[in-house]
Write an enzyme that holds these catalytic residues in place. Sequence first.
Site, PDB file in Angstrom:
ATOM      1  N   ARG A   1       1.558 -11.870  48.929  1.00 25.79           N
ATOM      2  CA  ARG A   1       0.269 -12.559  49.173  1.00 25.79           C
ATOM      3  C   ARG A   1      -0.914 -11.596  49.284  1.00 25.79           C
ATOM      4  NH1 ARG A   1       3.842 -15.143  52.444  1.00 25.79           N
ATOM      5  NH2 ARG A   1       4.549 -17.140  51.616  1.00 25.79           N
TER       6      ARG A   1
ATOM      7  N   LYS B   1     -12.740  -9.225  40.543  1.00 26.07           N
ATOM      8  CA  LYS B   1     -12.109 -10.137  39.574  1.00 26.07           C
ATOM      9  C   LYS B   1     -10.913  -9.416  38.964  1.00 26.07           C
ATOM     10  CE  LYS B   1     -15.643 -13.177  37.626  1.00 26.07           C
ATOM     11  NZ  LYS B   1     -16.337 -13.489  36.360  1.00 26.07           N
TER      12      LYS B   1
ATOM     13  N   GLU C   1     -22.351  -2.517  28.485  1.00 24.67           N
ATOM     14  CA  GLU C   1     -22.302  -3.289  29.742  1.00 24.67           C
ATOM     15  C   GLU C   1     -23.343  -2.756  30.735  1.00 24.67           C
ATOM     16  OE1 GLU C   1     -20.769  -6.020  30.359  1.00 24.67           O
ATOM     17  OE2 GLU C   1     -18.989  -6.130  29.074  1.00 24.67           O
TER      18      GLU C   1
ATOM     19  N   LYS D   1     -24.596  -4.307  40.308  1.00 24.41           N
ATOM     20  CA  LYS D   1     -23.512  -5.306  40.236  1.00 24.41           C
ATOM     21  C   LYS D   1     -23.055  -5.713  41.642  1.00 24.41           C
ATOM     22  CE  LYS D   1     -19.159  -6.836  38.386  1.00 24.41           C
ATOM     23  NZ  LYS D   1     -18.067  -6.751  37.437  1.00 24.41           N
TER      24      LYS D   1
ATOM     25  N   GLU E   1     -18.535 -16.608  42.030  1.00 20.29           N
ATOM     26  CA  GLU E   1     -19.231 -17.129  40.851  1.00 20.29           C
ATOM     27  C   GLU E   1     -19.558 -18.610  40.950  1.00 20.29           C
ATOM     28  OE1 GLU E   1     -18.088 -15.199  37.208  1.00 20.29           O
ATOM     29  OE2 GLU E   1     -18.997 -16.790  36.014  1.00 20.29           O
TER      30      GLU E   1
ATOM     31  N   ARG F   1     -23.777 -15.217  40.044  1.00 22.67           N
ATOM     32  CA  ARG F   1     -22.918 -14.189  39.411  1.00 22.67           C
ATOM     33  C   ARG F   1     -22.792 -14.426  37.908  1.00 22.67           C
ATOM     34  NH1 ARG F   1     -17.230 -11.554  41.715  1.00 22.67           N
ATOM     35  NH2 ARG F   1     -16.878 -10.245  39.890  1.00 22.67           N
TER      36      ARG F   1
ATOM     37  N   ASN G   1     -22.565 -12.547  32.954  1.00 15.88           N
ATOM     38  CA  ASN G   1     -21.939 -12.943  31.678  1.00 15.88           C
ATOM     39  C   ASN G   1     -22.938 -12.933  30.523  1.00 15.88           C
ATOM     40  OD1 ASN G   1     -19.600 -13.390  33.096  1.00 15.88           O
ATOM     41  ND2 ASN G   1     -20.049 -15.553  33.472  1.00 15.88           N
TER      42      ASN G   1
ATOM     43  N   HIS H   1     -21.969 -12.706  26.871  1.00 20.22           N
ATOM     44  CA  HIS H   1     -20.510 -12.779  26.773  1.00 20.22           C
ATOM     45  C   HIS H   1     -19.988 -14.018  26.050  1.00 20.22           C
ATOM     46  CE1 HIS H   1     -20.597  -9.297  29.299  1.00 20.22           C
ATOM     47  NE2 HIS H   1     -19.273  -9.223  29.341  1.00 20.22           N
TER      48      HIS H   1
ATOM     49  N   HIS I   1     -17.487 -13.105  23.312  1.00 18.18           N
ATOM     50  CA  HIS I   1     -16.081 -13.538  23.338  1.00 18.18           C
ATOM     51  C   HIS I   1     -15.732 -14.340  22.091  1.00 18.18           C
ATOM     52  CE1 HIS I   1     -15.736 -13.101  27.982  1.00 18.18           C
ATOM     53  NE2 HIS I   1     -15.369 -12.002  27.357  1.00 18.18           N
TER      54      HIS I   1
ATOM     55  N   HIS J   1     -15.234  -4.692  22.615  1.00 17.72           N
ATOM     56  CA  HIS J   1     -15.830  -5.682  23.520  1.00 17.72           C
ATOM     57  C   HIS J   1     -17.333  -5.396  23.684  1.00 17.72           C
ATOM     58  CE1 HIS J   1     -16.132  -8.394  26.926  1.00 17.72           C
ATOM     59  NE2 HIS J   1     -16.661  -7.421  27.647  1.00 17.72           N
TER      60      HIS J   1
HETATM   61  N1  LIG Z   1     -12.425  -7.563  36.020  1.00 14.58           N
HETATM   62  C1  LIG Z   1     -13.616  -7.533  35.475  1.00 14.58           C
HETATM   63  O1  LIG Z   1     -14.630  -7.847  36.113  1.00 14.58           O
HETATM   64  C2  LIG Z   1     -13.756  -7.082  34.051  1.00 14.58           C
HETATM   65  C3  LIG Z   1     -15.021  -6.850  33.498  1.00 14.58           C
HETATM   66  C4  LIG Z   1     -15.099  -6.367  32.190  1.00 14.58           C
HETATM   67  C5  LIG Z   1     -13.947  -6.136  31.462  1.00 14.58           C
HETATM   68  N2  LIG Z   1     -12.715  -6.381  32.030  1.00 14.58           N
HETATM   69  C6  LIG Z   1     -11.481  -6.107  31.282  1.00 14.58           C
HETATM   70  O2  LIG Z   1     -11.437  -4.703  31.060  1.00 14.58           O
HETATM   71  C7  LIG Z   1     -10.662  -4.449  29.900  1.00 14.58           C
HETATM   72  C8  LIG Z   1     -11.390  -3.455  29.036  1.00 14.58           C
HETATM   73  O3  LIG Z   1     -11.558  -2.280  29.781  1.00 14.58           O
HETATM   74  P1  LIG Z   1     -11.859  -0.875  29.074  1.00 14.58           P
HETATM   75  O4  LIG Z   1     -12.958  -1.021  28.116  1.00 14.58           O
HETATM   76  O5  LIG Z   1     -11.978   0.133  30.171  1.00 14.58           O
HETATM   77  O6  LIG Z   1     -10.574  -0.667  28.165  1.00 14.58           O
HETATM   78  P2  LIG Z   1      -9.135  -0.005  28.347  1.00 14.58           P
HETATM   79  O7  LIG Z   1      -8.627  -0.048  29.718  1.00 14.58           O
HETATM   80  O8  LIG Z   1      -8.323  -0.625  27.266  1.00 14.58           O
HETATM   81  O9  LIG Z   1      -9.432   1.524  27.943  1.00 14.58           O
HETATM   82  C9  LIG Z   1      -9.870   1.820  26.630  1.00 14.58           C
HETATM   83  C10 LIG Z   1      -9.027   2.928  26.002  1.00 14.58           C
HETATM   84  O10 LIG Z   1      -9.394   4.168  26.594  1.00 14.58           O
HETATM   85  C11 LIG Z   1      -8.230   4.856  27.070  1.00 14.58           C
HETATM   86  N3  LIG Z   1      -8.691   5.629  28.224  1.00 14.58           N
HETATM   87  C12 LIG Z   1      -9.017   5.178  29.452  1.00 14.58           C
HETATM   88  N4  LIG Z   1      -9.540   6.159  30.186  1.00 14.58           N
HETATM   89  C13 LIG Z   1      -9.528   7.276  29.424  1.00 14.58           C
HETATM   90  C14 LIG Z   1      -9.953   8.610  29.630  1.00 14.58           C
HETATM   91  N5  LIG Z   1     -10.544   8.997  30.757  1.00 14.58           N
HETATM   92  N6  LIG Z   1      -9.771   9.500  28.615  1.00 14.58           N
HETATM   93  C15 LIG Z   1      -9.222   9.089  27.442  1.00 14.58           C
HETATM   94  N7  LIG Z   1      -8.819   7.841  27.167  1.00 14.58           N
HETATM   95  C16 LIG Z   1      -8.979   6.945  28.158  1.00 14.58           C
HETATM   96  C17 LIG Z   1      -7.251   3.751  27.372  1.00 14.58           C
HETATM   97  O11 LIG Z   1      -5.924   4.251  27.334  1.00 14.58           O
HETATM   98  C18 LIG Z   1      -7.539   2.788  26.233  1.00 14.58           C
HETATM   99  O12 LIG Z   1      -6.882   3.180  25.063  1.00 14.58           O
HETATM  100  C19 LIG Z   1     -10.434  -5.789  29.212  1.00 14.58           C
HETATM  101  O13 LIG Z   1      -9.101  -6.187  29.436  1.00 14.58           O
HETATM  102  C20 LIG Z   1     -11.403  -6.725  29.928  1.00 14.58           C
HETATM  103  O14 LIG Z   1     -10.921  -8.049  29.975  1.00 14.58           O
HETATM  104  C21 LIG Z   1     -12.608  -6.841  33.300  1.00 14.58           C
END
Ligand SMILES: NC(=O)c1ccc[n+]([C@@H]2O[C@H](COP(=O)([O-])OP(=O)(O)OC[C@H]3O[C@@H](n4cnc5c(N)ncnc54)[C@H](O)[C@@H]3O)[C@@H](O)[C@H]2O)c1
Length: 364
Positions: free
Chosen positions: A123, A145, A187, A228, A238, A242, A246, A249, A253, A266
């Site tokens: 939990r 999130k 972003e 943020k 949200e 909040r 988006n 987005h 998306h 993205h």
């Molecule tokens: N929770 C939220 O509020 C929120 C907001 C935006 C996005 N997201 C999610 O985040 C994800 C995307 O995140 P992201 O863009 O960080 O992508 P990711 O986690 O896929 O990382 C991108 C790539 O970079 C590599 N990588 C990471 N750090 C590195 C480093 N320091 N050096 C070299 N390579 C590195 C990873 O292995 C991967 O191949 C999606 O799943 C999306 O849905 C969540």
Amino acid sequence: MGGIKDIVTARTGSGNYNIIIGKGVLLSGDLQDMLKNHDRVLIIASDTVYGFHRVNIDALVGLVPGGDLVLLDDSEEKKNYGHAEKYLNVMLDRNLSRKSALVAIGGGVTGDFGGFIAGLYMRGINVFHVPTTLLAMVDSSLGGKTAVNLSAGKNIAGVFHQPSMVVTDTEFLKTLPAHEFINGLAESFKHGLIGDSETRDIFFDNDLESIGNDETVKRLIYRSVVFKTSVVERDEKEGGLRAILNFGHTIGHAIESLMEYRGISHGSAVAFGMMVKLRISRELGWINTDEYQKIEDVFSRYDLCAARLSLNVDDILRHMKYDKKSSFGRINFVMVKGPGTPVYNQDIEVSLLEKAIEESLRRP
Ligand SMILES: NC(=O)c1ccc[n+]([C@@H]2O[C@H](COP(=O)([O-])OP(=O)(O)OC[C@H]3O[C@@H](n4cnc5c(N)ncnc54)[C@H](O)[C@@H]3O)[C@@H](O)[C@H]2O)c1
């Protein structure tokens, strides 16, 4: 802000937590001090990040009493429910209790995944985020999130689970590929467009090279963190405000899903969505031509929307789940009524949207 590290405190319904930002902060003591209060600590690290930063990650494991390490394939396809169950079992095998903690080291995929399993295990146990991509530093590690994907769609299964601390060590950015850096810039610029004037100024005053300088990138991250967290503090779950986060987005998306998440990042997809919205704002007189031009210059200077898309407007609308028959020719959006002035629940005529998408697809 300034000095070796910056600390921002986020206030949430479940308590406050600190975001520590700086070069080398992974091993500066803040995280270890917090982790001391747990009986076991499972560190989940992206296998890619571990490949680059093994020395520091191993050092962290060694410094934490009861510390244990498990690696994660951080491809988006593995951010799913079945894989989450596998890791929940790993947590049980490693004897984690309700007094244990999980540390997620990686980009947004690792953070979403780690936050999700920490939120479910017994939990909910404490989670600490160590974001390693710019996107995770300015966005996904903040706000609580968490989610994994179902075969039916992205981020469908999720919980709100606020971190106990976020440790943003800019040293990780040294190994981040350039296109991933740009992904995060999109972003971050979004935060400028929907509110933070200092963020806009950083983009106006720099270029793709200078924005990556140690001090500048740290300031950019700091501004996004402050912005943020201030939005999330006012609307944690949200209910309304909040939603401004988006911005861009819905269209972004739709494009990602239409392209089956291939050939576009993205950040680029969201940047395209933001450009469409800004064109509508210009058309409606909410943004004047000079302001629009200044913003468009940022998109091209930082290559925020690099992909040339051979898509058609109707397909994009269909993927936005817009239904011409039931929506009376209007669509509900987050918009900006001026640089830094967001509005949510804004009804927009679909004919304006179609025109803005067409223009954005055709832009030189
Ligand atoms: N929770 C939220 O509020 C929120 C907001 C935006 C996005 N997201 C999610 O985040 C994800 C995307 O995140 P992201 O863009 O960080 O992508 P990711 O986690 O896929 O990382 C991108 C790539 O970079 C590599 N990588 C990471 N750090 C590195 C480093 N320091 N050096 C070299 N390579 C590195 C990873 O292995 C991967 O191949 C999606 O799943 C999306 O849905 C969540």
